[in-house]
Design a protein around this motif. Structure first.
Motif, PDB file in Angstrom:
ATOM      1  N   ASN A   7       7.099  -8.863  38.221  1.00 40.60           N
ATOM      2  CA  ASN A   7       6.222  -9.331  37.151  1.00 40.60           C
ATOM      3  C   ASN A   7       6.990 -10.272  36.235  1.00 40.60           C
ATOM      4  OD1 ASN A   7       4.107  -9.618  35.381  1.00 40.60           O
ATOM      5  ND2 ASN A   7       4.466  -7.679  34.349  1.00 40.60           N
ATOM      6  N   ILE A   8       6.487 -11.500  36.093  1.00 45.37           N
ATOM      7  CA  ILE A   8       7.064 -12.458  35.147  1.00 45.37           C
ATOM      8  C   ILE A   8       6.317 -12.262  33.834  1.00 45.37           C
ATOM      9  CG2 ILE A   8       7.459 -14.883  34.624  1.00 45.37           C
ATOM     10  CD1 ILE A   8       7.640 -15.396  37.616  1.00 45.37           C
ATOM     11  N   SER A   9       6.961 -11.601  32.896  1.00 45.04           N
ATOM     12  CA  SER A   9       6.260 -11.146  31.695  1.00 45.04           C
ATOM     13  C   SER A   9       5.934 -12.264  30.707  1.00 45.04           C
ATOM     14  CB  SER A   9       7.078 -10.068  30.995  1.00 45.04           C
ATOM     15  OG  SER A   9       8.309 -10.599  30.562  1.00 45.04           O
ATOM     16  N   GLY A  58       6.455 -15.638  24.879  1.00 47.87           N
ATOM     17  CA  GLY A  58       5.162 -15.606  25.558  1.00 47.87           C
ATOM     18  C   GLY A  58       4.112 -16.422  24.822  1.00 47.87           C
ATOM     19  N   SER A 101       4.629 -17.248  40.383  1.00 43.84           N
ATOM     20  CA  SER A 101       4.424 -15.994  39.668  1.00 43.84           C
ATOM     21  C   SER A 101       3.423 -15.106  40.399  1.00 43.84           C
ATOM     22  CB  SER A 101       3.938 -16.285  38.251  1.00 43.84           C
ATOM     23  OG  SER A 101       3.585 -15.101  37.599  1.00 43.84           O
ATOM     24  N   ASN A 114       4.288 -11.574  41.983  1.00 43.26           N
ATOM     25  CA  ASN A 114       3.505 -10.429  41.530  1.00 43.26           C
ATOM     26  C   ASN A 114       2.960  -9.635  42.716  1.00 43.26           C
ATOM     27  OD1 ASN A 114       2.326  -8.655  39.793  1.00 43.26           O
ATOM     28  ND2 ASN A 114       0.834 -10.088  38.965  1.00 43.26           N
ATOM     29  N   SER A 153       2.052 -13.090  30.161  1.00 43.03           N
ATOM     30  CA  SER A 153       1.131 -12.230  29.419  1.00 43.03           C
ATOM     31  C   SER A 153       1.779 -11.508  28.242  1.00 43.03           C
ATOM     32  CB  SER A 153       0.531 -11.193  30.372  1.00 43.03           C
ATOM     33  OG  SER A 153       1.563 -10.413  30.945  1.00 43.03           O
ATOM     34  N   SER A 154       2.986 -11.868  27.891  1.00 47.37           N
ATOM     35  CA  SER A 154       3.707 -11.181  26.823  1.00 47.37           C
ATOM     36  C   SER A 154       3.248 -11.653  25.450  1.00 47.37           C
ATOM     37  CB  SER A 154       5.205 -11.454  26.976  1.00 47.37           C
ATOM     38  OG  SER A 154       5.909 -10.982  25.867  1.00 47.37           O
ATOM     39  N   SER A 200       5.294 -11.602  23.006  1.00 49.21           N
ATOM     40  CA  SER A 200       6.541 -11.957  22.331  1.00 49.21           C
ATOM     41  C   SER A 200       6.489 -13.411  21.864  1.00 49.21           C
ATOM     42  CB  SER A 200       7.721 -11.763  23.291  1.00 49.21           C
ATOM     43  OG  SER A 200       7.660 -12.722  24.329  1.00 49.21           O
TER      44      SER A 200
END
Length: 150
Positions: free
Chosen positions: A118-120, A129, A109, A113, A123-124, A126
């Motif tokens: 960006n591997i969400s 996440g 990641s 980055n 930090s997501s 959701s």
């Protein structure tokens, strides 16, 4: 998050001093007992500066993090001490393998980055996440069991 520019210079200095201390202590173990307290002070100042930056960004976050850390530590210590969870060779292998897998995921990641991908999930906010964060925190808690057993 806005970083206080007054902390950047001293922060970099503390990281460099800490890295030099670790290198010297690892090459000269006979003087490590003198360098270790200085390293602990430098590391404490660095973590304190980071904590101060986060506290100015989100009031109460540092106290919540310390409380959660102490709670997880105490819980895992009780589970280990009363042998509710036993550290077997199989548990050790699973925890270490999962930790290495998570480390590899974070490294990939980080590399992606650097190239703008960006591997969400990391930090997501959701559901996925949050589940990923809970998995990573649970893995960290199980690593405490390995530390206790060691």
């Amino acid at each position: 998050m806005r970083i206080d520019s007054r902390l950047v210079g001293p922060g970099i200095f503390l990281v460099i001093v800490g890295a030099i201390g670790v290198m010297v202590a690892s090459r000269k173990p006979q003087i490590a007992r003198y360098i270790a307290p200085a390293y602990a002070v430098v590391e404490g100042l660095f973590v304190g500066a980071i904590s101060h930056a986060y506290e100015t960004w989100q009031n109460g976050i540092v106290l919540a993090a310390v409380g959660a850390t102490l709670g997880v530590f105490a819980t895992m210590l009780v589970l280990y001490r009363f042998r509710i969870i036993r550290v077997t060779q199989r548990l050790r292998a699973v925890v270490m393998s999962a930790t290495m897998g998570l480390m590899l995921f974070y490294l990939v990641s980080l590399l992606l980055n650097a190239f703008g991908v960006n591997i969400s999930i990391i930090s997501s906010a959701s559901g996925l996440g949050i589940a990923f964060s809970v998995l990573a925190a649970g893995l960290a808690a199980f690593n405490l069991l390995l530390d206790f057993d060691l």
